[in-house]
Enzyme design. Structure first.
Site, PDB file in Angstrom:
ATOM      1  N   GLY A  11     -79.101  59.463  73.723  1.00 24.12           N
ATOM      2  CA  GLY A  11     -77.730  59.847  74.118  1.00 24.12           C
ATOM      3  C   GLY A  11     -76.704  59.096  73.281  1.00 24.12           C
ATOM      4  N   ARG A  21     -70.990  52.027  60.482  1.00 20.36           N
ATOM      5  CA  ARG A  21     -70.084  51.461  59.479  1.00 20.36           C
ATOM      6  C   ARG A  21     -70.453  50.002  59.170  1.00 20.36           C
ATOM      7  NH1 ARG A  21     -65.316  48.514  60.424  1.00 20.36           N
ATOM      8  NH2 ARG A  21     -63.601  48.814  58.946  1.00 20.36           N
ATOM      9  N   VAL A  23     -73.360  48.481  59.610  1.00 19.99           N
ATOM     10  CA  VAL A  23     -74.656  48.393  58.914  1.00 19.99           C
ATOM     11  C   VAL A  23     -74.477  48.743  57.437  1.00 19.99           C
ATOM     12  CG1 VAL A  23     -76.949  49.485  58.725  1.00 19.99           C
ATOM     13  CG2 VAL A  23     -76.054  48.833  60.975  1.00 19.99           C
ATOM     14  N   ARG A  72     -83.330  63.745  70.454  1.00 20.51           N
ATOM     15  CA  ARG A  72     -84.521  63.156  71.071  1.00 20.51           C
ATOM     16  C   ARG A  72     -85.704  63.912  70.476  1.00 20.51           C
ATOM     17  NH1 ARG A  72     -80.943  63.371  75.962  1.00 20.51           N
ATOM     18  NH2 ARG A  72     -80.335  61.230  76.351  1.00 20.51           N
ATOM     19  N   ASP A 103     -83.589  52.427  75.143  1.00 15.40           N
ATOM     20  CA  ASP A 103     -84.964  51.921  75.140  1.00 15.40           C
ATOM     21  C   ASP A 103     -86.001  52.932  74.649  1.00 15.40           C
ATOM     22  OD1 ASP A 103     -84.702  53.390  77.412  1.00 15.40           O
ATOM     23  OD2 ASP A 103     -85.385  51.828  78.795  1.00 15.40           O
ATOM     24  N   THR A 126     -75.891  52.763  74.321  1.00 20.57           N
ATOM     25  CA  THR A 126     -75.935  53.693  75.457  1.00 20.57           C
ATOM     26  C   THR A 126     -74.821  53.306  76.411  1.00 20.57           C
ATOM     27  OG1 THR A 126     -77.100  54.223  77.535  1.00 20.57           O
ATOM     28  CG2 THR A 126     -77.798  52.236  76.447  1.00 20.57           C
ATOM     29  N   ILE A 127     -74.205  54.281  77.040  1.00 18.70           N
ATOM     30  CA  ILE A 127     -73.115  53.919  77.960  1.00 18.70           C
ATOM     31  C   ILE A 127     -73.654  53.287  79.244  1.00 18.70           C
ATOM     32  CG2 ILE A 127     -71.542  55.692  77.080  1.00 18.70           C
ATOM     33  CD1 ILE A 127     -72.109  57.191  79.811  1.00 18.70           C
ATOM     34  N   ASP A 128     -74.964  53.472  79.494  1.00 21.85           N
ATOM     35  CA  ASP A 128     -75.508  53.046  80.786  1.00 21.85           C
ATOM     36  C   ASP A 128     -75.637  51.532  80.953  1.00 21.85           C
ATOM     37  OD1 ASP A 128     -75.687  55.668  81.439  1.00 21.85           O
ATOM     38  OD2 ASP A 128     -77.856  55.829  81.194  1.00 21.85           O
ATOM     39  N   ASP A 130     -78.110  49.696  80.377  1.00 22.26           N
ATOM     40  CA  ASP A 130     -79.361  49.380  81.071  1.00 22.26           C
ATOM     41  C   ASP A 130     -80.409  48.787  80.137  1.00 22.26           C
ATOM     42  OD1 ASP A 130     -79.656  51.679  79.612  1.00 22.26           O
ATOM     43  OD2 ASP A 130     -80.750  52.790  81.153  1.00 22.26           O
ATOM     44  N   ARG A 155     -57.378  59.296  92.464  1.00 18.68           N
ATOM     45  CA  ARG A 155     -56.696  58.590  93.551  1.00 18.68           C
ATOM     46  C   ARG A 155     -55.336  59.225  93.859  1.00 18.68           C
ATOM     47  NH1 ARG A 155     -57.189  54.002  95.984  1.00 18.68           N
ATOM     48  NH2 ARG A 155     -58.898  53.302  94.669  1.00 18.68           N
ATOM     49  N   MET A 170     -72.134  58.628  85.509  1.00 18.37           N
ATOM     50  CA  MET A 170     -73.444  58.584  84.857  1.00 18.37           C
ATOM     51  C   MET A 170     -74.178  57.293  85.186  1.00 18.37           C
ATOM     52  SD  MET A 170     -73.342  60.422  81.167  1.00 18.37           S
ATOM     53  CE  MET A 170     -73.578  62.197  81.090  1.00 18.37           C
ATOM     54  N   ARG A 172     -78.449  57.245  84.942  1.00 20.69           N
ATOM     55  CA  ARG A 172     -79.684  57.891  85.402  1.00 20.69           C
ATOM     56  C   ARG A 172     -80.525  56.929  86.244  1.00 20.69           C
ATOM     57  NH1 ARG A 172     -82.224  60.654  80.358  1.00 20.69           N
ATOM     58  NH2 ARG A 172     -81.250  58.764  79.602  1.00 20.69           N
ATOM     59  N   SER A 216     -56.840  57.777 102.660  1.00 20.44           N
ATOM     60  CA  SER A 216     -57.666  58.421 101.624  1.00 20.44           C
ATOM     61  C   SER A 216     -58.668  57.398 101.117  1.00 20.44           C
ATOM     62  CB  SER A 216     -56.798  58.905 100.464  1.00 20.44           C
ATOM     63  OG  SER A 216     -56.212  57.802  99.814  1.00 20.44           O
ATOM     64  N   ARG A 248     -63.740  66.118  98.905  1.00 23.14           N
ATOM     65  CA  ARG A 248     -63.907  66.805  97.626  1.00 23.14           C
ATOM     66  C   ARG A 248     -64.880  66.009  96.764  1.00 23.14           C
ATOM     67  NH1 ARG A 248     -61.623  69.916 100.275  1.00 23.14           N
ATOM     68  NH2 ARG A 248     -59.866  71.303  99.779  1.00 23.14           N
TER      69      ARG A 248
END
Ligand code: F6P
Length: 324
Positions: A11, A21, A23, A72, A103, A126-128, A130, A155, A170, A172, A216, A248
């Site tokens: 991803g 850049r 590297v 992938r 990973d 990765t944005i995760d 992890d 909000r 996100m 996973r 709310s 919602r």
């Protein structure tokens, strides 16, 4: 080493271009050739390469996504695929690799190194967030800012209509985005895979917040949360049990992976890219470069793959106190 190949895999995440850049320019600085490999391991198998120099990476530090594209590759999981990739690299004289990815991408690099003794270095992208062995992966900081911006907007409308919003983010397998953006966005509750809040506790908490005068609320849910219901089922469940709530759902989705990288991600990418190439020059291989306590570090690739990136439990407590 004489020629470094660089690729992005898995991803995409904001900051991957800044890492490419870095590297490429570190190679140029040390008079080493550099080859960009398109579409991750799949492009490696197909010999989809481009010679890169300092000028070929101008004007990309501020761009999201990856100019080298990402993929992938199923074929790279086979010995035949990896043999093809090795032959293609040998043909053009690439003798070391920098892999920017998560990973899964590191696992491919590790196997490739085992089979062919090919020098490899990983940069976590990765944005995760992890990945073990780094406090931040490329793109994580940008994604957090994107999510907080979205929650702020949600909000506004939530409070105008006295509504409860379930915002799915996100992650996973990991709750880093949910937990941090949830606290930053002032969420009422945060549901993450690493901590089972439980449906009863969620209902109790929402009931309490109504009783204490909140009009709310925002609940942030990591997509990999293990509460046993997806975000829409959760909405139905809460509505059935707490009919006083008008609910919602907002699923933020892939917008979280795009956009210009934050300054933090650009600096991180620049630092990790330098370290990756200079470590290869020093004869090191099979490491992931990462950031720990604001120091650039090397973690054995296998450890980065196998290790668990744990969430900070103290943040759960902070969130609980903040939602009183
Ligand atoms: O980059 C990691 C991630 O954002 C996960 O949180 C998410 O589940 C996944 O990518 C989705 O990616 P894709 O749509 O590319 O399969």
């Amino acid at each position: 080493i004489k020629k470094v190949g660089v690729l992005t895999s898995g991803g995409d995440s904001p900051g991957m271009n800044a890492a490419i850049r870095s590297v490429v320019r570190t190679c140029a600085y040390h008079n080493i050739e550099c080859v960009g490999i398109y579409r991750g391991y799949q492009g490696m198998i197909e010999g989809d390469f481009i010679e890169m120099g300092a000028r070929s990476v101008h004007n990309i530090i501020n761009k999201g996504g990856t100019i080298l594209k990402s993929a992938r590759s199923k074929e790279f999981r086979t010995p035949e695929g990896r043999k093809k990739a090795f032959d293609e690299l040998t043909k053009v004289g690439v003798d070391a690799l920098v892999i920017i990815g998560g990973d899964g991408s590191f696992t491919g690099a590790e196997i490739f190194n085992q089979e062919y003794g090919f020098p490899v270095m990983g940069i976590p992208g990765t944005i995760d967030n992890d990945i073990y062995g780094t406090s931040h992966t490329l793109g994580y900081d940008t994604a957090l800012n994107t999510v907080v911006e979205c929650i702020d907007k949600i909000r506004d409308t939530a409070s105008s209509h006295n509504r409860l919003f379930f915002v799915e983010v996100m992650g996973r397998d990991a709750g880093h985005i949910a937990l941090n953006a949830g606290i930053g966005g002032g969420a009422e509750e945060i549901l993450i895979p690493e901590a089972e809040l439980g449906l009863e506790r969620l209902l109790e908490s929402l009931q309490k917040s109504k009783a204490t005068g909140k009009s709310s609320s925002i609940v942030v849910i990591a997509e990999g949360d293990k509460i046993g219901k997806n975000v829409f089922e959760l909405k139905d469940f809460v509505e059935a049990n707490l009919p006083e709530y008008d609910i919602r759902v907002s699923v933020l989705g892939h917008m979280q992976r795009g956009g210009a990288p934050s300054c933090y991600d650009r600096v991180l990418a620049s630092r990790l890219g330098v370290k990756a190439v200079e470590s290869l020059i020093e004869g090191k291989s099979n490491f992931m470069v990462g950031m720990l306590n604001d120091e650039v570090t090397l973690t054995p690739l296998l450890q980065a793959i196998k290790g668990e990136s744990v969430i900070d439990r103290e943040l759960l407590r902070v969130s609980e106190i903040m939602s009183i």
